[in-house]
Enzyme design. Structure first.
Site, PDB file in Angstrom:
ATOM      1  N   GLY A  55     -13.749 -31.485 -62.756  1.00 26.56           N
ATOM      2  CA  GLY A  55     -14.319 -31.618 -61.412  1.00 26.56           C
ATOM      3  C   GLY A  55     -13.407 -30.897 -60.433  1.00 26.56           C
ATOM      4  O   GLY A  55     -12.175 -31.008 -60.503  1.00 26.56           O
ATOM      5  N   ALA A  56     -14.043 -30.170 -59.498  1.00 29.09           N
ATOM      6  CA  ALA A  56     -13.289 -29.244 -58.647  1.00 29.09           C
ATOM      7  C   ALA A  56     -12.133 -29.918 -57.900  1.00 29.09           C
ATOM      8  O   ALA A  56     -10.984 -29.458 -57.932  1.00 29.09           O
ATOM      9  CB  ALA A  56     -14.250 -28.585 -57.660  1.00 29.09           C
ATOM     10  N   ARG A  96      -8.804 -22.695 -65.826  1.00 28.29           N
ATOM     11  CA  ARG A  96     -10.252 -22.687 -65.593  1.00 28.29           C
ATOM     12  C   ARG A  96     -10.526 -21.786 -64.387  1.00 28.29           C
ATOM     13  O   ARG A  96      -9.958 -21.986 -63.316  1.00 28.29           O
ATOM     14  CB  ARG A  96     -10.772 -24.113 -65.329  1.00 28.29           C
ATOM     15  CG  ARG A  96     -10.538 -25.040 -66.515  1.00 28.29           C
ATOM     16  CD  ARG A  96     -11.374 -26.297 -66.426  1.00 28.29           C
ATOM     17  NE  ARG A  96     -12.771 -26.015 -66.635  1.00 28.29           N
ATOM     18  CZ  ARG A  96     -13.761 -26.881 -66.386  1.00 28.29           C
ATOM     19  NH1 ARG A  96     -13.479 -28.072 -65.907  1.00 28.29           N
ATOM     20  NH2 ARG A  96     -15.018 -26.564 -66.626  1.00 28.29           N
ATOM     21  N   ASP A 251     -18.367 -26.192 -57.478  1.00 25.52           N
ATOM     22  CA  ASP A 251     -17.013 -25.816 -57.891  1.00 25.52           C
ATOM     23  C   ASP A 251     -16.453 -24.690 -57.030  1.00 25.52           C
ATOM     24  O   ASP A 251     -15.248 -24.457 -56.989  1.00 25.52           O
ATOM     25  CB  ASP A 251     -17.021 -25.416 -59.363  1.00 25.52           C
ATOM     26  CG  ASP A 251     -17.545 -26.578 -60.190  1.00 25.52           C
ATOM     27  OD1 ASP A 251     -18.778 -26.664 -60.359  1.00 25.52           O
ATOM     28  OD2 ASP A 251     -16.737 -27.422 -60.599  1.00 25.52           O
TER      29      ASP A 251
HETATM   30  O1  MRU Z   1     -16.877 -28.487 -65.942  1.00 23.24           O
HETATM   31  P1  MRU Z   1     -16.602 -29.588 -64.967  1.00 23.24           P
HETATM   32  O2  MRU Z   1     -17.006 -30.940 -65.415  1.00 23.24           O
HETATM   33  O3  MRU Z   1     -15.216 -29.525 -64.386  1.00 23.24           O
HETATM   34  O4  MRU Z   1     -17.619 -29.191 -63.847  1.00 23.24           O
HETATM   35  C1  MRU Z   1     -17.332 -29.279 -62.574  1.00 23.24           C
HETATM   36  C2  MRU Z   1     -18.139 -30.291 -61.994  1.00 23.24           C
HETATM   37  O5  MRU Z   1     -17.681 -31.396 -61.900  1.00 23.24           O
HETATM   38  C3  MRU Z   1     -19.494 -30.019 -61.546  1.00 23.24           C
HETATM   39  O6  MRU Z   1     -19.902 -28.718 -61.624  1.00 23.24           O
HETATM   40  C4  MRU Z   1     -19.680 -30.673 -60.223  1.00 23.24           C
HETATM   41  O7  MRU Z   1     -21.012 -30.739 -59.907  1.00 23.24           O
HETATM   42  C5  MRU Z   1     -18.950 -29.957 -59.138  1.00 23.24           C
HETATM   43  S1  MRU Z   1     -18.339 -31.016 -57.990  1.00 23.24           S
HETATM   44  C6  MRU Z   1     -16.769 -31.344 -58.568  1.00 23.24           C
END
Ligand code: MRU
Length: 372
Positions: A55-56, A96, A251
């Site tokens: 999560g971002a 990431r 993100d």
């Molecule tokens: O791959 P992740 O679980 O790190 O993905 C990011 C997210 O949590 C989602 O895309 C979310 O909707 C974005 S908001 C943090």
């Protein structure tokens, strides 16, 4: 947020040992609640890459603490210290590529550390303060997103004469994706706490099932009515009047309004547009990219291991097990994010308020980002 009656953030400094950063390991959720200790920047990098934390906002906060741990272990001479911290920043940034919070947090730490003078002790102190500030700010901004966003739900609730507002969300942009409160679901929690009837359609969000595993768990712990659906169900529900609004997280959102979010978000936005359903994106300012202009052309999209597509994990006989879904020799592709163009986004919900997903709208809320 509360877990089994106790307040948790998703990341924190161990109460009696500032050399240890603690996280909730999200991989075994919802079946097991596991807390993990991280003591080095490499621990943090692995936790981000392998999605113990995700999560971002949380990735950004983890990177902030990762830089602090790197500072604690860096050589004591000023030049070697700086070199070690730059290397740590690169290690974290390489984990990431899509969530812009990661790069933002690393740069914020490097600035804080550089500004702390030549004394290594002072630099470690600065890194600690910056990490705490990043985490506190993330939680506070998410809290405000909930306060701003709830007006949208209140309006729909009134229009429906108090009947439940049906919100569709994708992935997990709840408190687990941030330090606390979350983004997309923050207005939902506020509405629920105020007695507004809500119901959330939770996209399962293949391949890692952040919706089915994490969003459903969060909402359930808080008593928010919700239903898990397969990723392909949203269009059908929208055609039948069963969705009042979509709210997702992001993100990386460009100041022009283009939104990168978990793979599948774009298709939900298209279906929402076709059905005249508002599509909102909630984000703190740390998720804005103030440089890129064209999301589809320019935002780097992470591709993850094909094994995440080919297998699925779940609880069986009390243990978490993974099973193979595909022929063992079929190749699979795992694009983790997609870009929803600004034209499909009704508005952005930020810690400063709600604005159109346009350059003018975003810069209206963040005038200090206007080019000089
Ligand atoms: O791959 P992740 O679980 O790190 O993905 C990011 C997210 O949590 C989602 O895309 C979310 O909707 C974005 S908001 C943090």
């Amino acid at each position: 947020m509360n877990v089994y009656g106790k307040h948790y953030r998703t990341i924190w400094v161990k109460e009696d040992d500032p050399a240890v950063i603690r996280i909730i390991d999200q991989r075994p959720l919802p079946h097991q609640f596991v807390i993990e200790d991280l003591t080095t920047v490499d621990d943090v990098a692995r936790a981000i890459k392998d999605m113990h934390v995700r999560g971002a906002g949380l990735i950004g906060a983890a990177a902030g603490y990762g830089m602090y741990l790197a500072a604690r272990h860096a050589p004591q001479s000023s030049a070697a210290f700086t070199e070690a911290l730059l290397a740590a920043g690169e290690t974290l940034q390489a984990t990431r590529p899509t969530a812009v919070n990661l790069e933002w947090a690393v740069q914020r730490q490097l600035t804080a550390i550089a500004g702390a003078g030549d004394d290594v002790g002072a630099k470690i102190e600065a890194a600690f303060s910056a990490a705490q500030a990043i985490a506190d700010e993330d939680a506070e901004f998410c809290r405000r997103i909930g306060e701003h966003g709830v007006s949208l739900l209140e309006e729909i609730s009134k229009r429906k004469g108090g009947k439940a507002v049906n919100i569709l969300t994708h992935c997990n942009a709840g408190w687990l994706a941030f330090v606390d409160y979350g983004t997309a679901t923050a207005p939902v929690y506020v509405a629920h706490n105020r007695g507004i009837k809500v119901h959330v359609w939770v996209d399962e969000t293949r391949p890692r099932n952040q919706g089915a595993r994490l969003t459903a768990w969060e909402l359930g712990r808080h008593g928010v009515p919700h239903t898990v659906i397969v990723d392909n169900a949203g269009g059908h529900l929208m055609q039948h009047g069963l969705v009042d609004m979509v709210i997702t997280g992001t993100d990386r959102t460009l100041y022009t309004g283009d939104v990168a979010n978990k793979i599948g978000t774009y298709l939900k936005a298209l279906a929402a547009k076709d059905n005249g359903i508002p599509f909102y994106v909630a984000l703190p300012s740390s998720t804005f990219d103030w440089n890129l202009r064209d999301g589809v052309a320019e935002i780097p999209i992470e591709q993850r291991d094909a094994a995440e597509v080919k297998t699925i994990a779940g609880l069986r006989d009390g243990a978490i097990k993974s099973v193979l879904l595909t022929p063992p020799d079929s190749p699979a592709a795992n694009y983790a994010f997609d870009v929803t163009p600004a034209r499909l986004v009704t508005a952005l919900i930020t810690e400063r308020g709600i604005c159109p997903a346009t350059e003018a709208g975003v810069l209206g809320l963040y005038p200090e980002k206007r080019p000089a």
